[in-house]
Design an enzyme around this catalytic site. Structure first.
Site, PDB file in Angstrom:
ATOM      1  N   ASP A   1       0.865  -1.189   0.000  1.00  0.00           N
ATOM      2  CA  ASP A   1       0.000   0.000   0.000  1.00  0.00           C
ATOM      3  C   ASP A   1       0.898   1.234   0.000  1.00  0.00           C
ATOM      4  O   ASP A   1       1.987   1.227   0.574  1.00  0.00           O
ATOM      5  CB  ASP A   1      -0.899  -0.007   1.252  1.00  0.00           C
ATOM      6  CG  ASP A   1      -2.137   0.866   1.101  1.00  0.00           C
ATOM      7  OD1 ASP A   1      -3.253   0.332   1.151  1.00  0.00           O
ATOM      8  OD2 ASP A   1      -1.968   2.101   0.916  1.00  0.00           O
TER       9      ASP A   1
ATOM     10  N   ASP B   1       3.603   2.022  -4.285  1.00  0.00           N
ATOM     11  CA  ASP B   1       2.616   2.590  -5.204  1.00  0.00           C
ATOM     12  C   ASP B   1       2.565   1.640  -6.395  1.00  0.00           C
ATOM     13  O   ASP B   1       3.568   1.492  -7.102  1.00  0.00           O
ATOM     14  CB  ASP B   1       3.044   3.997  -5.636  1.00  0.00           C
ATOM     15  CG  ASP B   1       1.999   4.665  -6.526  1.00  0.00           C
ATOM     16  OD1 ASP B   1       1.216   3.940  -7.175  1.00  0.00           O
ATOM     17  OD2 ASP B   1       1.978   5.903  -6.581  1.00  0.00           O
TER      18      ASP B   1
ATOM     19  N   ASN C   1      -6.293  -5.243  -5.737  1.00  0.00           N
ATOM     20  CA  ASN C   1      -7.405  -4.458  -5.167  1.00  0.00           C
ATOM     21  C   ASN C   1      -7.190  -2.946  -5.210  1.00  0.00           C
ATOM     22  O   ASN C   1      -8.149  -2.179  -5.322  1.00  0.00           O
ATOM     23  CB  ASN C   1      -7.608  -4.931  -3.705  1.00  0.00           C
ATOM     24  CG  ASN C   1      -8.455  -3.996  -2.876  1.00  0.00           C
ATOM     25  OD1 ASN C   1      -9.682  -3.974  -3.026  1.00  0.00           O
ATOM     26  ND2 ASN C   1      -7.837  -3.214  -2.017  1.00  0.00           N
TER      27      ASN C   1
ATOM     28  N   TYR D   1     -14.140   6.158 -14.330  1.00  0.00           N
ATOM     29  CA  TYR D   1     -14.025   5.041 -13.379  1.00  0.00           C
ATOM     30  C   TYR D   1     -14.707   3.796 -13.945  1.00  0.00           C
ATOM     31  O   TYR D   1     -14.152   2.693 -13.890  1.00  0.00           O
ATOM     32  CB  TYR D   1     -14.665   5.448 -12.050  1.00  0.00           C
ATOM     33  CG  TYR D   1     -14.610   4.389 -10.974  1.00  0.00           C
ATOM     34  CD1 TYR D   1     -13.393   3.956 -10.446  1.00  0.00           C
ATOM     35  CD2 TYR D   1     -15.780   3.817 -10.468  1.00  0.00           C
ATOM     36  CE1 TYR D   1     -13.347   2.988  -9.451  1.00  0.00           C
ATOM     37  CE2 TYR D   1     -15.735   2.859  -9.476  1.00  0.00           C
ATOM     38  CZ  TYR D   1     -14.525   2.442  -8.964  1.00  0.00           C
ATOM     39  OH  TYR D   1     -14.487   1.476  -7.975  1.00  0.00           O
TER      40      TYR D   1
ATOM     41  N   LYS E   1     -13.088   0.076 -14.753  1.00  0.00           N
ATOM     42  CA  LYS E   1     -13.535  -1.179 -14.143  1.00  0.00           C
ATOM     43  C   LYS E   1     -14.050  -2.169 -15.201  1.00  0.00           C
ATOM     44  O   LYS E   1     -13.926  -3.393 -15.021  1.00  0.00           O
ATOM     45  CB  LYS E   1     -14.589  -0.899 -13.072  1.00  0.00           C
ATOM     46  CG  LYS E   1     -14.022  -0.183 -11.853  1.00  0.00           C
ATOM     47  CD  LYS E   1     -12.892  -0.982 -11.195  1.00  0.00           C
ATOM     48  CE  LYS E   1     -12.416  -0.375  -9.894  1.00  0.00           C
ATOM     49  NZ  LYS E   1     -11.339  -1.165  -9.247  1.00  0.00           N
TER      50      LYS E   1
ATOM     51  N   THR F   1     -16.554   2.178   3.095  1.00  0.00           N
ATOM     52  CA  THR F   1     -15.102   2.152   3.344  1.00  0.00           C
ATOM     53  C   THR F   1     -14.613   3.589   3.564  1.00  0.00           C
ATOM     54  O   THR F   1     -15.303   4.546   3.193  1.00  0.00           O
ATOM     55  CB  THR F   1     -14.342   1.557   2.138  1.00  0.00           C
ATOM     56  OG1 THR F   1     -14.487   2.450   1.024  1.00  0.00           O
ATOM     57  CG2 THR F   1     -14.844   0.178   1.769  1.00  0.00           C
TER      58      THR F   1
END
Ligand SMILES: NC(=O)c1ccc[n+]([C@@H]2O[C@H](COP(=O)([O-])OP(=O)(O)OC[C@H]3O[C@@H](n4cnc5c(N)ncnc54)[C@H](O)[C@@H]3O)[C@@H](O)[C@H]2O)c1
Length: 254
Positions: free
Chosen positions: A46, A66, A92, A156, A160, A191
């Site tokens: 992360d 990254d 993810n 976005y 996806k 989240t």
């Protein structure tokens, strides 16, 4: 029935090396927790330094990374597979800044979105395929907006949809290497990333909790709802599931 594995054995991931990108919080953290609980040796990659605390709490390794940086991504794979072949990749990490209407979206914005959400996830899939010498499991994190339309989500959504196409193509190519590739398409999940995105709308009076629970079940989508689907997909319960997109959205897109 003698050769039928027990339920316990089917979900046992003991000793399997797993790399979770974006495992520092939200969905990635919940998946890391479940993988660890099932016995996997988990490494979180992360870019947020705070992810080190999450990893320590879970009992996972941590690499500052990254995913858009090729050498950092490679180092994360090295760390996750330093004692043996990698078996699980949870692809993810992604960004979902508010897109705005197509007529207002600039090329730089689209390029940044695609670089992290598609190009870097592609690179991670390739790295995993090279390193999963004994077979493995890859989960790509898609979204229901990669499957349908919507307002203010063009860049976005495009990213996806590409993740879903990548998943299907990779599953065709990698099956004979013993690597299963599947995607999860979450609906709205509560989240930190989603809460941050909704902050300005909250200030404008939007009932964020109602938006998060706006699905036929009427309950808030939680990171662990996604983690349970991920656990299924990486376990031998899903031994014959390959190239599939598991929609986990409380029925929003039913
Ligand atoms: N939360 C939702 O409603 C929802 C719905 C559909 C799909 N998703 C997808 O699920 C995944 C996780 O979403 P979330 O809501 O948990 O996000 P989040 O923002 O809460 O957490 C994302 C994590 O990824 C890390 N990250 C982001 N970019 C990175 C990069 N370039 N390199 C390394 N780490 C990076 C962040 O630091 C953070 O720890 C994403 O792929 C997202 O698109 C989320």
């Amino acid at each position: 029935m003698a050769d039928t594995p027990s339920l316990h054995d089917l979900i046992d991931l003991s000793g399997q090396r797993a790399l979770v990108t974006g495992g520092g919080r939200g969905i990635g953290a919940a998946i890391s927790r479940r993988l660890k609980e099932a016995g996997a040796l988990v490494t979180i990659a992360d870019r947020d330094p705070a992810a080190a605390d999450t990893a320590a709490k879970i009992g996972a390794g941590f690499v500052s990374c990254d995913i858009a940086d090729a050498s950092q991504l490679s180092a994360a794979f090295d760390a996750a597979s330093k004692d043996g072949a990698l078996e699980i990749l949870i692809n993810n990490a992604a960004i979902f800044p508010t897109t705005g209407q197509i007529i207002d979206v600039e090329d730089d914005f689209v390029a940044r979105m695609l670089d992290i959400n598609v190009r870097a996830q592609f690179s991670a899939t390739r790295e995993a395929a090279r390193r999963m010498t004994g077979g493995g499991k890859i989960i790509n994190m898609a979204s229901i907006v990669g499957l349908g339309g919507g307002n203010n989500i063009s860049a976005y959504g495009a990213s996806k949809a590409a993740v879903i196409a990548l998943t299907r193509a990779a599953s065709s190519e990698l099956g004979r290497k013993g690597i299963r590739v599947n995607a999860i398409a979450p609906g709205v999940i509560d989240t930190p990333g989603v809460q941050l995105e909704m902050e300005p709308l909250k200030a404008g009076g939007l009932d964020v909790e109602a938006v998060i629970a706006a699905n036929p079940l009427g309950i808030a989508g939680a990171p662990d709802h996604i983690a349970r689907a991920a656990l299924f997909l990486v376990s031998d319960l899903a031994a014959f599931v390959n190239g599939h997109v598991v929609v986990v959205d409380g029925g929003s897109t039913a």
